[in-house]
Structure formats: structure tokens, C-alpha cells
Design an enzyme around this catalytic site. Structure first.
Site, PDB file in Angstrom:
ATOM      1  N   LYS A 116      -5.313   4.318  -3.498  1.00  0.00           N
ATOM      2  CA  LYS A 116      -4.983   5.408  -4.413  1.00  0.00           C
ATOM      3  C   LYS A 116      -4.767   6.745  -3.696  1.00  0.00           C
ATOM      4  O   LYS A 116      -4.253   7.696  -4.292  1.00  0.00           O
ATOM      5  CB  LYS A 116      -6.072   5.564  -5.472  1.00  0.00           C
ATOM      6  CG  LYS A 116      -6.259   4.343  -6.350  1.00  0.00           C
ATOM      7  CD  LYS A 116      -5.006   3.997  -7.140  1.00  0.00           C
ATOM      8  CE  LYS A 116      -5.284   2.890  -8.136  1.00  0.00           C
ATOM      9  NZ  LYS A 116      -4.094   2.529  -8.929  1.00  0.00           N
ATOM     10  N   SER A 360     -11.910  -5.900  -6.232  1.00  0.00           N
ATOM     11  CA  SER A 360     -10.464  -6.127  -6.366  1.00  0.00           C
ATOM     12  C   SER A 360      -9.877  -6.762  -5.112  1.00  0.00           C
ATOM     13  O   SER A 360      -8.962  -7.586  -5.189  1.00  0.00           O
ATOM     14  CB  SER A 360      -9.746  -4.817  -6.690  1.00  0.00           C
ATOM     15  OG  SER A 360     -10.030  -3.829  -5.716  1.00  0.00           O
TER      16      SER A 360
END
Length: 425
Positions: A116, A360
Site C-alpha cells: 500500500k 494475506s
């Protein structure tokens, strides 16, 4: 015994290196014993020879290493945002099925340890260039944590105030990291899910005139992955003299899938793209679209959504960025992640590969391993690892990891007499 040989070899090399280093420090030449050669180097030539030997022992890079250890990062950078991107591909050696090569794209090498960082850099720089973000403004965004941390980093570096909305279930480590970076964190009730935190961010932006990042809707998200993440993968595989057969990813906003996938398909049309999502929240597989507001944000929770442990993946709606990526037919294969698999593989990556990634990352690697089982021999697979495992200390990823010594550790501690910390009664 082979272990004894390597132990003696290591000690000999270590002694030799330390001896040479000591000699180099004093400027003295190393003189071998009689019979080991008639020519003894002295002065600068001797020092150069010693340095070369030290490099050969301690600084030898792997076959795929881009730079020799000790050569330096490069010229100093102007600010932390310049270190975003160019994350390495790391070979999976013990978990990959025989006959197939799996590389992990380790996004935790970004400065704030997640993929991110790319998104935040792109959103802030794009808004600065088009004039929607100005000096003195406040930036607000809804996040499961990693985007908020990255946005907080960018705001700290650029001098903007930062407000983050985050749903209650996400790990407390993330809240603390954002506050450490100077952001204000507004925690929304669990009942609101992802849509609740998104609605709160939009309310705050409207009320106070703040800049809203719109990570789930903005083109700045996927376009940065098309310009950076995709080319990095293709170029690094090419540098290894290999061909990329499969690229595996999950989705949070869908930016990585949309942008990197678009580039990979254009540069390597034969590469198959594998998209994964939690079995408990199979939004894509349901075939049901998300209803949207005028700005592309979701109107409510998707009917196929259920709570799942893969933080950062699959919010309770299909993001607009993902939906747009699905519309250009990037996906070739699809994998659902069963309950428990993501945590299991993330722990296996740590314990068998030394790779500390989040839930994840474990989910993506599970999908990569499942893909490898049916892939032709010789196939090359790249799997995205979005972030670091250190962001999950209070989550199910660490639920079975003890802080106190277990029985096996106590047995080792008690095997010698000194400094044994016995458990309290």
C-alpha cells in the site's frame, strides 16, 4: 563426519578473515609459512589482495542478487517516498512442489512494509499535481490498516494533517503505527464493516472540507501498479532468464490485480493470471455486482460477504477499481482460500523459508502452491506477498505462538545450571 568438516571449515575461514582484517588494519603484510610460495605481496597490492579475499568470503551475492553486498544502496535519496517500489522476488525453496519454481514478490521491502506504500504515494502525488491537494490540507481515508499506515507516512513526509477511519476488528498494531506517524485514528463500530468506515471517511471529508483519498475508486491506484509493480515482475523474471507462466494475487482494493495484471498481460500474453479470494467471502465468484453511489463507493454490504480472517483482503463490497479490472478479462484462473489455510501457510513461510509475511501473504502463497500442483513441469509462478507478519501480532496468525517458554524451551534452559527463569507458580 560432514557436519564436523563444515564446522572446521567455517572456523578456519572465520579465523583467516579476522587475521587478515587485523593485519589490514595495521598495514602489515601477511607472510605465509615457508614453502607456501616464494613471492610475498607487500604494501598496497597486499591490502588489495586481502580485501578481495574478504569479499569472496563474506560478500558473495546469490546468483540472482542484483548488487554485491557492501556496494551500497546508491546515491542518497531526498525523502522516504523515493524508496517505494523495486521490491525483490525471492525463491521459495522448501514449500514449492517439485518441478515448479515459485517466487514471492516481497512487498514488505517497501519503507512502511506493505504494497500500500505504492498506492499512498500515487494518490498523494497525483492530487498534488492536479491541484486537489494543497499545502495545509488534511487528508482522510478509510482503511483496514496498511493504506492508512502508508498514507500517514506520506502525510508526515509532506506536512499534511492525516485522519484515518478504520473498522474495529482490525489489529491494534495498525492503529498504533498510524498514531506513531502522526495520524488521528477514528475507529468505527464492528457492525458497520468496511462500508461503515468508508461512509465515515466520506462524512468527515464533506463536513470539514478534507481531501478524501478514494483508494477503492481512484485511477491513481491501479495506474501506479501498471507503471511499477507489473514492470518490476516482468523485468526481474527476464533478468533470471526465465518465462513468467503464472502470476497469483488476491485483492483488497483491486489495484494490484488491475494495474500489474494489465501490464503483465500486455508484456507477456501467455502468462496466466490467478485471482484468489476467501472462501467465506467469495464476492467475485458469486457473480453479484456491488450497488454504487455516484462517486463509485458502495451503497452497502455485498450479499455474499461473511467475516474472514484475511485482513486487507476482500472488504464487504467489490471495489470499483477491482470491478474495472474484471471488465477487461485479466483473470485466467480462480482459487478460493479455505478457512485456516492462509494462517497455516503464512506460518510455514516463516518457519520453513524465513519469510515473515501477513495472513494475506499466506493466502496468496496457498493459491500459488495450489496452482503449482497442476502446472506443467518447469513452470515459473510469481505470488504477491502484500505485507509483513509483524502487523498481525494480535490476530489469529500469532494465536498459537507463545510469549512464555514452553516445556521444550524450559528443558533446554534447565540443561545447564546458570540463569534459569522458572515459570511463576
Amino acid at each position: 563426519h560432514p557436519l564436523c568438516f563444515w564446522h572446521i571449515f567455517y572456523r578456519t575461514m572465520r579465523f583467516t578473515a579476522l587475521f587478515l582484517l587485523s593485519a589490514s588494519a595495521t598495514g602489515a603484510a601477511f607472510v605465509p609459512p615457508t614453502g607456501y610460495g616464494t613471492s610475498v605481496p607487500h604494501g598496497e597490492s597486499a591490502l588489495a589482495a586481502k580485501r578481495d579475499l574478504l569479499r569472496s568470503i563474506f560478500r558473495r551475492p546469490s546468483r540472482l542478487a542484483a548488487k554485491e553486498r557492501g556496494s551500497g544502496y546508491g546515491a542518497p535519496v531526498d525523502n522516504i517516498s523515493e524508496t517505494v517500489g523495486n521490491t525483490p522476488l525471492v525463491k521459495i525453496n522448501r514449500l514449492a512442489p517439485d518441478g515448479v519454481t515459485i517466487y514471492a514478490k516481497c512487498e514488505f521491502f517497501n519503507p512502511l512494509s506493505s504494497v500500500k506504500d505504492r498506492l499512498a504515494l500515487s494518490i498523494i502525488e497525483t492530487a498534488e499535481k492536479d491541484g486537489t491537494l494543497k499545502p495545509g490540507d488534511t487528508v482522510v481515508e478509510a482503511t483496514s490498516g496498511n493504506t492508512g499506515i502508508a498514507v500517514a507516512m506520506m502525510c508526515a513526509q509532506r506536512g499534511y494533517d492525516c485522519v484515518i477511519t478504520m473498522a474495529e476488528p482490525f489489529s491494534v498494531e495498525r492503529r498504533k503505527l498510524m498514531r506513531m506517524l502522526g495520524a488521528k485514528v477514528i475507529v468505527t463500530p464492528k457492525a458497520g464493516k468496511g462500508t461503515g468506515m468508508v461512509e465515515k471517511a466520506a462524512e468527515l471529508a464533506d463536513k470539514h472540507g478534507w481531501f478524501l483519498c478514494h483508494q477503492f475508486e481512484t485511477e491513481a491506484n491501479w495506474k501506479f501498479h501498471e507503471a511499477t509493480t507489473g514492470p518490476e515482475i516482468v523485468n526481474d523474471i527476464k533478468a533470471a532468464g526465465a518465462k513468467l507462466d503464472y502470476w497469483v494475487t488476491g485483492y483488497g482494493t483491486g489495484g494490484t490485480y488491475h494495474g500489474a495484471g494489465k501490464y503483465i498481460k500486455a508484456a507477456s500474453p501467455d502468462t496466466k493470471i490467478v485471482l484468489a479470494e476467501p472462501g467465506a467471502a467469495a464476492l467475485i465468484d458469486s457473480g453479484i455486482k456491488t450497488e454504487r453511489n455516484a462517486d463509485g463507493s458502495p451503497k452497502g454490504t455485498h450479499p455474499a460477504f461473511a467475516a474472514h480472517p484475511i485482513q486487507g483482503w476482500t472488504p464487504d463490497f467489490i471495489p470499483l477499481v477491482l470491478e474495472q479490472g474484471m471488465s477487461i478479462d485479466l483473470m485466467d484462473d480462480y482459487v478460493q482460500i479455505p478457512d485456516g489455510a492462509a494462517v497455516e501457510i503464512s506460518q510455514a513461510l516463516a518457519q520453513k523459508e524465513g519469510i515473515l509475511t501477513g495472513i494475506s501473504g499466506g493466502a496468496t502463497m496457498y493459491a500459488a502452491i495450489e496452482t503449482a500442483k497442476s502446472a506443467p513441469k518447469g513452470s515459473v509462478i510469481v505470488a504477491m506477498l502484500p505485507d509483513t507478519g509483524e502487523r498481525y501480532l494480535s490476530t489469529p496468525l500469532f494465536a498459537n505462538i507463545d510469549a512464555d517458554m514452553n516445556d521444550a524451551e524450559l528443558e533446554i534452559a534447565r540443561s545447564t545450571p546458570s540463569w534459569v527463569l522458572e515459570p511463576s507458580a
